[in-house]
Design a protein around this motif. Structure first.
Motif, PDB file in Angstrom:
ATOM      1  N   UNK A   4       0.828  -1.213   0.000  1.00 57.84           N
ATOM      2  CA  UNK A   4       0.000   0.000   0.000  1.00 57.84           C
ATOM      3  C   UNK A   4       0.857   1.256   0.000  1.00 57.84           C
ATOM      4  N   UNK A   5       1.996   1.200   0.698  1.00 62.54           N
ATOM      5  CA  UNK A   5       2.934   2.326   0.633  1.00 62.54           C
ATOM      6  C   UNK A   5       3.517   2.443  -0.771  1.00 62.54           C
ATOM      7  N   UNK A   6       3.778   1.297  -1.396  1.00 63.14           N
ATOM      8  CA  UNK A   6       4.304   1.276  -2.761  1.00 63.14           C
ATOM      9  C   UNK A   6       3.339   1.966  -3.721  1.00 63.14           C
ATOM     10  N   UNK A  33      -4.424  11.501   1.426  1.00 64.06           N
ATOM     11  CA  UNK A  33      -4.521  10.446   0.421  1.00 64.06           C
ATOM     12  C   UNK A  33      -4.320   9.093   1.092  1.00 64.06           C
ATOM     13  N   UNK A  34      -5.226   8.169   0.854  1.00 65.48           N
ATOM     14  CA  UNK A  34      -5.174   6.847   1.479  1.00 65.48           C
ATOM     15  C   UNK A  34      -5.213   5.775   0.389  1.00 65.48           C
ATOM     16  N   UNK A  35      -4.373   4.766   0.560  1.00 65.32           N
ATOM     17  CA  UNK A  35      -4.403   3.578  -0.293  1.00 65.32           C
ATOM     18  C   UNK A  35      -4.656   2.387   0.612  1.00 65.32           C
ATOM     19  N   UNK A  44     -11.336  -5.090  -6.829  1.00 63.19           N
ATOM     20  CA  UNK A  44      -9.926  -4.944  -7.165  1.00 63.19           C
ATOM     21  C   UNK A  44      -9.033  -5.324  -6.006  1.00 63.19           C
ATOM     22  N   UNK A  45      -7.750  -5.005  -6.144  1.00 66.41           N
ATOM     23  CA  UNK A  45      -6.764  -5.345  -5.115  1.00 66.41           C
ATOM     24  C   UNK A  45      -6.399  -4.153  -4.243  1.00 66.41           C
ATOM     25  N   UNK A  46      -6.477  -2.950  -4.823  1.00 67.41           N
ATOM     26  CA  UNK A  46      -6.084  -1.725  -4.125  1.00 67.41           C
ATOM     27  C   UNK A  46      -7.095  -0.641  -4.454  1.00 67.41           C
ATOM     28  N   UNK A  47      -7.434   0.186  -3.484  1.00 65.65           N
ATOM     29  CA  UNK A  47      -8.370   1.298  -3.705  1.00 65.65           C
ATOM     30  C   UNK A  47      -7.767   2.578  -3.137  1.00 65.65           C
ATOM     31  N   UNK A  52     -11.024  11.995  -4.451  1.00 65.31           N
ATOM     32  CA  UNK A  52     -12.019  12.544  -3.531  1.00 65.31           C
ATOM     33  C   UNK A  52     -11.421  13.649  -2.649  1.00 65.31           C
ATOM     34  N   UNK A  53     -10.173  13.460  -2.189  1.00 67.84           N
ATOM     35  CA  UNK A  53      -9.589  14.421  -1.252  1.00 67.84           C
ATOM     36  C   UNK A  53      -8.805  15.540  -1.947  1.00 67.84           C
ATOM     37  N   UNK A  54      -8.466  15.344  -3.240  1.00 70.95           N
ATOM     38  CA  UNK A  54      -7.644  16.340  -3.932  1.00 70.95           C
ATOM     39  C   UNK A  54      -8.407  17.179  -4.953  1.00 70.95           C
ATOM     40  N   UNK A  55      -9.625  16.780  -5.266  1.00 70.20           N
ATOM     41  CA  UNK A  55     -10.358  17.500  -6.316  1.00 70.20           C
ATOM     42  C   UNK A  55     -10.628  18.954  -5.947  1.00 70.20           C
TER      43      UNK A  55
END
Length: 585
Positions: A4-6, A33-35, A44-47, A52-55
């Protein structure tokens, strides 16, 4: 390797290629920003919530920003699919090759997979148990002991420099009561008929050996001394005996502190440390002479309707100002608490964690006030309150202990069911929630017993290696570089197991930062469940079995997957203070 850090870094890199981000220069705040894993694995595998937070700060709408990010991410060779859901959530599906490389990393890392530097060597003091040395540990102490110990282990694994500390409350009136109680047992050991233990003294049989030891050492000499002479002798012997018993009880629970800090040292040399702590608060403007209004309800022992030296704690977040020095010049219990906190601060701890029983809820605000007054913004203080533990046997409440007099001892619980069920189950609820502990349920061998289910998963992993050695007698599983075969792990259900393993580093960091060791116990149960489920698939489909007599290379590849699962289970169990058995009997 933290998946997730990657991908958080990859998403940030993708954002930095966008014109509307470039226009902002370095003014874009990525902190929100969160992964994370998607709530629904089918998505999926990652979300990520990046759009949402940067728009808003970027002056666009979430869906449009999500589409731009998705186009960039589709160019990543490790990404096979990117979809935008709802108002702008981004779901990412990863390539088989990525999971295989990650599996190789997990295999190579072994039990160090998930170890983090997020703590950056920050010095943290975790104080837990700290029971009065007046008797054996009871089951209420047990929960705080496990929570504190597991939290310290967890934070150490996450890169913090952790010291495990026990504060010995060996000063004050309760120690006088202990000494008088022991003296009665001493008289009893000399052959005197003492009758029933008077109210107000400690009645438990655990003091009998202490009295007998005094009788053997001193004979009748103590009996012939005035109280002011025998009291200090009996106090020392009683405290030593109680602390020896407490250390033994804690060791049975696999709890070992780095520091045992005596409250009496604060009162040594004319209470020099307490006096210095008050002087420092005075210099900072936090101390004054005054009177306090009477508190509502029952008056505490240290309240006086006279002028005394007070801590201006209401100015640093407390409900009321606190007395430090009584009108007769003696120090309050709270003054020692202040000196103890300052001592920790002077030892260089930037973070202090106190693990206390739920009945100490009234201490939280005053400790937080002390932290602000002593350390300001340079120190963080956290108080974790552990709710009560209720003991049951087959659903029926457990009766009190004869040995202690009025409670069930920690040692009795450990001796009956073993330390592993005790430790794991004490973590299987958040510390702020009440916990029911049933002696029958924690020893049954079923999926409903979390500690058995997790340990059984590790034992099953080890049985796969025994099975492999039987199938291939010439196979040296110890020297084999299993990571080299990770690319042969291809089945969807196997890769889903890798994905579960990939959550471990993120779990470690999140649990350490939130100071919630129960998260680890939940994760280990989920991982065990995933492994058992895959094992059962092999029963129905021989092609999915870990060891196939007719396919050596496939078997070796799957041994790598099993090794990865075993390593994470062993790592997590070690943090909880629980064994990872090779066999379950």
């Amino acid at each position: 390797m933290n998946l997730f850090a990657d991908f958080e870094q990859r998403i940030k890199s993708a954002l930095l290629t966008l014109d509307l981000v470039k226009e902002k220069g370095e003014g874009v705040d990525f902190s929100r920003l969160v992964v994370e894993p998607p709530r629904d694995q089918s998505h999926g595998d990652v979300a990520t919530n990046a759009a949402m937070v940067l728009s808003k700060p970027l002056g666009t709408n979430p869906r449009a920003l999500a589409d731009l990010i998705a186009e960039r991410l589709k160019q990543d060779p490790d990404v096979v699919e990117v979809t935008v859901a709802g108002p702008g959530f981004i779901n990412i599906r990863l390539s088989k090759a990525y999971w295989q490389r990650l599996l190789a990393v997990i295999i190579k890392s072994g039990v160090d997979f998930g170890r983090s530097s997020t703590g950056a060597g920050k010095k943290v003091n975790v104080e837990y148990v700290s029971a009065n040395p007046t008797g054996p540990m009871h089951v209420g102490h047990c929960r705080g002991a496990v929570v504190g110990d597991a939290l310290a282990n967890l934070m150490g694994f996450a890169g913090y420099e952790v010291v495990k500390e026990y504060y010995i409350n060996d000063a004050g009136s309760q120690i006088d009561v202990l000494a008088r109680s022991v003296f009665m047992r001493y008289r009893e050991a000399l052959g005197e008929e003492i009758g029933e233990i008077p109210p107000g003294l400690y009645p438990g049989d655990y003091l009998v050996p202490v009295g007998q030891a005094l009788a053997q050492e001193y004979g009748t000499r103590l009996h012939n001394m005035p109280p002011e002479e025998w009291m200090p002798i009996v106090k020392d012997r009683a405290i030593d005996a109680m602390m020896a018993m407490i250390r033994s009880d804690l060791a049975a629970l696999n709890v070992h502190h780095d520091v045992f800090y005596s409250e009496r040292t604060l009162h040594a040399d004319g209470a020099a440390r307490i006096r210095q702590a008050i002087n420092d608060l005075t210099f900072k403007g936090h101390v004054y002479r005054g009177t306090l209004p009477p508190p509502k309800g029952q008056l505490p022992e240290d309240w006086e309707d006279r002028e005394q030296t007070l801590f201006r704690s209401t100015e640093v977040g407390d409900d009321i100002d606190r007395p430090l020095i009584k009108s007769d010049g003696s120090y309050t219990y709270f003054a020692a608490d202040v000196a103890y906190f300052k001592d920790k601060f002077d030892r260089g701890f930037s973070e202090m964690i106190y693990v206390l029983g739920a009945d100490h809820g009234g201490y939280v605000k005053r400790l937080e006030a002390v932290a602000r007054a002593v350390g300001g913004e340079s120190v963080k203080l956290t108080v974790l309150l552990c709710q009560l533990v209720k003991l049951f046997r087959n659903g029926e409440p457990v009766k009190m202990s004869k040995r202690s007099g009025d409670f069930v001892t920690l040692r009795e619980v450990v001796d009956e069911v073993g330390r592993d069920p005790v430790r794991f189950m004490m973590l299987y609820r958040k510390n702020s929630e009440p916990l029911d502990f049933d002696f029958a349920k924690v020893t049954e061998q079923s999926k409903d017993n979390p500690v058995f289910y997790v340990q059984y998963a590790h034992a099953r992993c080890m049985s796969v290696f025994r099975q492999a050695r039987e199938a291939f007698p010439d196979l040296d599983t110890e020297s084999l570089t299993l990571a080299d075969y990770a690319e042969k792990v291809e089945d969807v259900s196997e890769l889903q197991l890798v994905a579960k393993l990939a959550e471990y580093p993120r779990l470690i960091e999140a649990a350490a930062q939130s100071q919630e060791p129960h998260r680890l116990a939940f994760y280990l149960y989920d991982l065990a469940s995933s492994f058992h489920a895959h094992w059962n698939r092999g029963k129905d489909n021989p092609d999915l079995r870990f060891v196939k007599d007719n396919d050596r290379e496939s078997s070796i590849a799957r041994l790598g997957l099993v090794r990865a699962v075993a390593s994470v289970l062993k790592s997590g169990l070690a943090i909880t203070g629980t064994d990872a058995p090779d066999e379950m009997r």
